[in-house]
Scaffold this active site. Sequence first.
Site, PDB file in Angstrom:
ATOM      1  CB  SER A  34      34.018  36.642  -7.095  1.00  0.00           C
ATOM      2  OG  SER A  34      34.843  37.771  -7.037  1.00  0.00           O
ATOM      3  CG  HIS A  78      35.376  37.379  -2.068  1.00  0.00           C
ATOM      4  ND1 HIS A  78      36.036  38.539  -2.355  1.00  0.00           N
ATOM      5  CD2 HIS A  78      35.133  36.793  -3.300  1.00  0.00           C
ATOM      6  CE1 HIS A  78      36.188  38.666  -3.666  1.00  0.00           C
ATOM      7  NE2 HIS A  78      35.645  37.620  -4.267  1.00  0.00           N
ATOM      8  CG  HIS A 111      43.431  42.411  -0.010  1.00  0.00           C
ATOM      9  ND1 HIS A 111      44.143  41.832  -1.037  1.00  0.00           N
ATOM     10  CD2 HIS A 111      42.174  42.630  -0.502  1.00  0.00           C
ATOM     11  CE1 HIS A 111      43.352  41.718  -2.094  1.00  0.00           C
ATOM     12  NE2 HIS A 111      42.162  42.189  -1.802  1.00  0.00           N
ATOM     13  NE  ARG A 138      39.359  47.268  -4.091  1.00  0.00           N
ATOM     14  CZ  ARG A 138      39.096  45.972  -3.913  1.00  0.00           C
ATOM     15  NH1 ARG A 138      38.305  45.347  -4.768  1.00  0.00           N
ATOM     16  NH2 ARG A 138      39.611  45.304  -2.909  1.00  0.00           N
ATOM     17  CG  ASP A 144      34.286  44.376   1.227  1.00  0.00           C
ATOM     18  OD1 ASP A 144      33.572  44.737   0.285  1.00  0.00           O
ATOM     19  OD2 ASP A 144      35.030  43.381   1.188  1.00  0.00           O
TER      20      ASP A 144
HETATM   21  N1  CMX Z   1      41.141  40.555  11.674  1.00  0.00           N
HETATM   22  C1  CMX Z   1      41.724  39.614  12.483  1.00  0.00           C
HETATM   23  N2  CMX Z   1      42.633  38.737  12.029  1.00  0.00           N
HETATM   24  C2  CMX Z   1      43.000  38.839  10.752  1.00  0.00           C
HETATM   25  C3  CMX Z   1      42.483  39.807   9.878  1.00  0.00           C
HETATM   26  C4  CMX Z   1      41.503  40.682  10.376  1.00  0.00           C
HETATM   27  N3  CMX Z   1      40.911  41.594   9.624  1.00  0.00           N
HETATM   28  N4  CMX Z   1      43.049  39.646   8.675  1.00  0.00           N
HETATM   29  C5  CMX Z   1      43.908  38.608   8.777  1.00  0.00           C
HETATM   30  N5  CMX Z   1      43.847  38.105  10.032  1.00  0.00           N
HETATM   31  C6  CMX Z   1      44.552  36.925  10.552  1.00  0.00           C
HETATM   32  C7  CMX Z   1      44.139  35.705   9.736  1.00  0.00           C
HETATM   33  O1  CMX Z   1      42.869  35.211  10.150  1.00  0.00           O
HETATM   34  C8  CMX Z   1      45.298  34.768   9.990  1.00  0.00           C
HETATM   35  O2  CMX Z   1      45.141  34.227  11.284  1.00  0.00           O
HETATM   36  P1  CMX Z   1      45.514  32.700  11.616  1.00  0.00           P
HETATM   37  O3  CMX Z   1      46.951  32.543  11.226  1.00  0.00           O
HETATM   38  O4  CMX Z   1      45.288  32.587  13.085  1.00  0.00           O
HETATM   39  O5  CMX Z   1      44.617  31.847  10.810  1.00  0.00           O
HETATM   40  C9  CMX Z   1      46.469  35.726  10.015  1.00  0.00           C
HETATM   41  O6  CMX Z   1      45.949  37.030  10.333  1.00  0.00           O
HETATM   42  C10 CMX Z   1      47.231  35.808   8.712  1.00  0.00           C
HETATM   43  O7  CMX Z   1      46.318  36.156   7.680  1.00  0.00           O
HETATM   44  P2  CMX Z   1      46.811  37.011   6.409  1.00  0.00           P
HETATM   45  O8  CMX Z   1      47.847  36.198   5.701  1.00  0.00           O
HETATM   46  O9  CMX Z   1      47.175  38.380   6.827  1.00  0.00           O
HETATM   47  O10 CMX Z   1      45.488  37.131   5.558  1.00  0.00           O
HETATM   48  P3  CMX Z   1      44.878  36.104   4.500  1.00  0.00           P
HETATM   49  O11 CMX Z   1      45.503  36.354   3.165  1.00  0.00           O
HETATM   50  O12 CMX Z   1      44.909  34.709   5.021  1.00  0.00           O
HETATM   51  O13 CMX Z   1      43.343  36.549   4.483  1.00  0.00           O
HETATM   52  C11 CMX Z   1      41.521  38.035   4.401  1.00  0.00           C
HETATM   53  C12 CMX Z   1      42.907  37.709   3.857  1.00  0.00           C
HETATM   54  C13 CMX Z   1      40.931  39.166   3.586  1.00  0.00           C
HETATM   55  C14 CMX Z   1      40.640  36.793   4.251  1.00  0.00           C
HETATM   56  C15 CMX Z   1      41.656  38.438   5.888  1.00  0.00           C
HETATM   57  O14 CMX Z   1      42.450  39.586   6.001  1.00  0.00           O
HETATM   58  C16 CMX Z   1      40.321  38.649   6.568  1.00  0.00           C
HETATM   59  O15 CMX Z   1      39.726  37.672   7.035  1.00  0.00           O
HETATM   60  N6  CMX Z   1      39.818  39.950   6.618  1.00  0.00           N
HETATM   61  C17 CMX Z   1      38.507  40.217   7.172  1.00  0.00           C
HETATM   62  C18 CMX Z   1      37.419  39.861   6.177  1.00  0.00           C
HETATM   63  C19 CMX Z   1      37.400  40.837   5.028  1.00  0.00           C
HETATM   64  O16 CMX Z   1      37.407  42.038   5.193  1.00  0.00           O
HETATM   65  N7  CMX Z   1      37.311  40.305   3.788  1.00  0.00           N
HETATM   66  C20 CMX Z   1      37.164  41.131   2.594  1.00  0.00           C
HETATM   67  C21 CMX Z   1      38.403  41.151   1.694  1.00  0.00           C
HETATM   68  C22 CMX Z   1      38.168  41.993   0.477  1.00  0.00           C
HETATM   69  C23 CMX Z   1      37.176  41.356  -0.452  1.00  0.00           C
HETATM   70  O17 CMX Z   1      37.449  40.261  -0.974  1.00  0.00           O
HETATM   71  O18 CMX Z   1      36.082  41.881  -0.647  1.00  0.00           O
END
Ligand code: CMX
Length: 437
Positions: free
Chosen positions: A241, A271, A318, A327, A373
């Site tokens: 964002s 996000h 994250h 937070r 979140d």
């Molecule tokens: N549940 C299951 N798998 C997860 C996970 C979770 N909460 N978080 C990461 N992973 C997985 C990823 O999908 C990725 O899998 P693949 O390699 O199979 O594609 C792997 O672990 C590596 O990911 P990462 O490097 O640890 O995380 P990223 O930096 O790519 O992504 C985020 C970060 C936030 C998108 C991810 O942790 C996620 O999808 N979390 C759940 C959604 C969420 O809570 N988002 C809110 C974030 C805060 C905000 O912006 O408000």
Amino acid sequence: MDRLKTLFKERFTSSAEEIKSLVKSYGTKIIDSVQIEQVYGGMRGIQSMLWETSSLDSNEGIRFRGYSIPELRERLPKINGATEPLPEGLFWLMLTDKLPTEEDVTWLSKEWQRRAVLTPKEYDLLDHLDSVIHPMTQFSMAIMCMQSESVFAHQYENGMTKAEYWDVMYEDCMNLIAKLPLVAAYIYRKTFYNNEQISADPNLDWSANFAHMLGKDDSAFKDLMRLYMTIHADHEGGNASAHTVHLVGSTLSDAYLSLSAGINALAGPLHGLANQEVMDWIYDMIRDLGTNTPSKEQIAEYVKTTLSHGVVVPGYGHAVLRKPDPRFLAQKDFAEKHCPQDAMVQIVWNVFEVVPPILESLGKVKNPWPNVDAHSGALLEHYGMKEHNFYTVMFGVSRALGVLAQLCWDRAYNLPLERPKSLTTEEIKLFLANSNN
Ligand code: CMX
């Protein structure tokens, strides 16, 4: 010129000079080099963007102008009987790099109240937003609808010099921040309460007035809003964002167009929409397990089922953080004081115990800990806000504070159009072939 604007001008004039000489002396020094996995991996960790208002450390979490969340909860002024800091104070800090006094914060509360006026045309546009549209989409559309009020766009059209950009950007940002709670509350009451609107209370601060217009006058909920609006405000510049607002603003789009774009980025499930997803996921779990008080063993099984379907556990993980999000911890601390027995809060705390080891065991998740979140929905529900699809709008109202403060800085520094270089896979293969020879 008002005091905040004067202080901001003094501050950016001196740092613009400093930056000029820094770039002149050290402009060609290498601060970071890009790896191929960063090109394919969402540009993680590339240090290539200026963001003055806050900085994120992967272990310590966010610091706003050097202050952590616990420090802000101690040091930002609390007025109107608040027990949590006022986000007005945080905005002042982000814009001027100085902790405000109670007098400064009182002035800013009143100033935002003064500017919080919607035109009949804006009300008309809000009334025409169909309530079946997701509130986050309505919110983004509403911000776009207000764009005709942009002082920046108007002055640009009439002709202004670069040196004047910051001044009109400040006006747009102050007006927008003032109006956002009004717009968000209007959408909430229109969508969920049969359009029974509640007028603003001119004696309340920005967050308390937002709570009031939502229809929640509990003093603890007002404090929750002050905390919520403070901790969601900014998370340095690389998040989707913030980066979107900065990118769109770099084309000299005004604050309305830039913020609306950023709100669209926040609306994605990876996000900001995660706060809605967390609650929906918990409700699905309760329904599927057939109990309102799932045990840790039952939660663990449900988490494994979720993962087996190839979807993420919302509220966990994250892109930068590698520890529990401060937070999340600030909200947990609030819940411990105000509603430790709440059934939904208890579930959130049990999920916190259960999820990290399971995610860790997958061996690929870089951060198994909860993010902001994971906790917010349970607190909102405790005070009667049960409309999960409105939660990200509240995040958006808060996020505006940080991204718009930074947008003032962007125009004060006259930062150029953002335009990184992209690569094709063919070019990467060619580079590798040449570097292997
Ligand atoms: N549940 C299951 N798998 C997860 C996970 C979770 N909460 N978080 C990461 N992973 C997985 C990823 O999908 C990725 O899998 P693949 O390699 O199979 O594609 C792997 O672990 C590596 O990911 P990462 O490097 O640890 O995380 P990223 O930096 O790519 O992504 C985020 C970060 C936030 C998108 C991810 O942790 C996620 O999808 N979390 C759940 C959604 C969420 O809570 N988002 C809110 C974030 C805060 C905000 O912006 O408000």
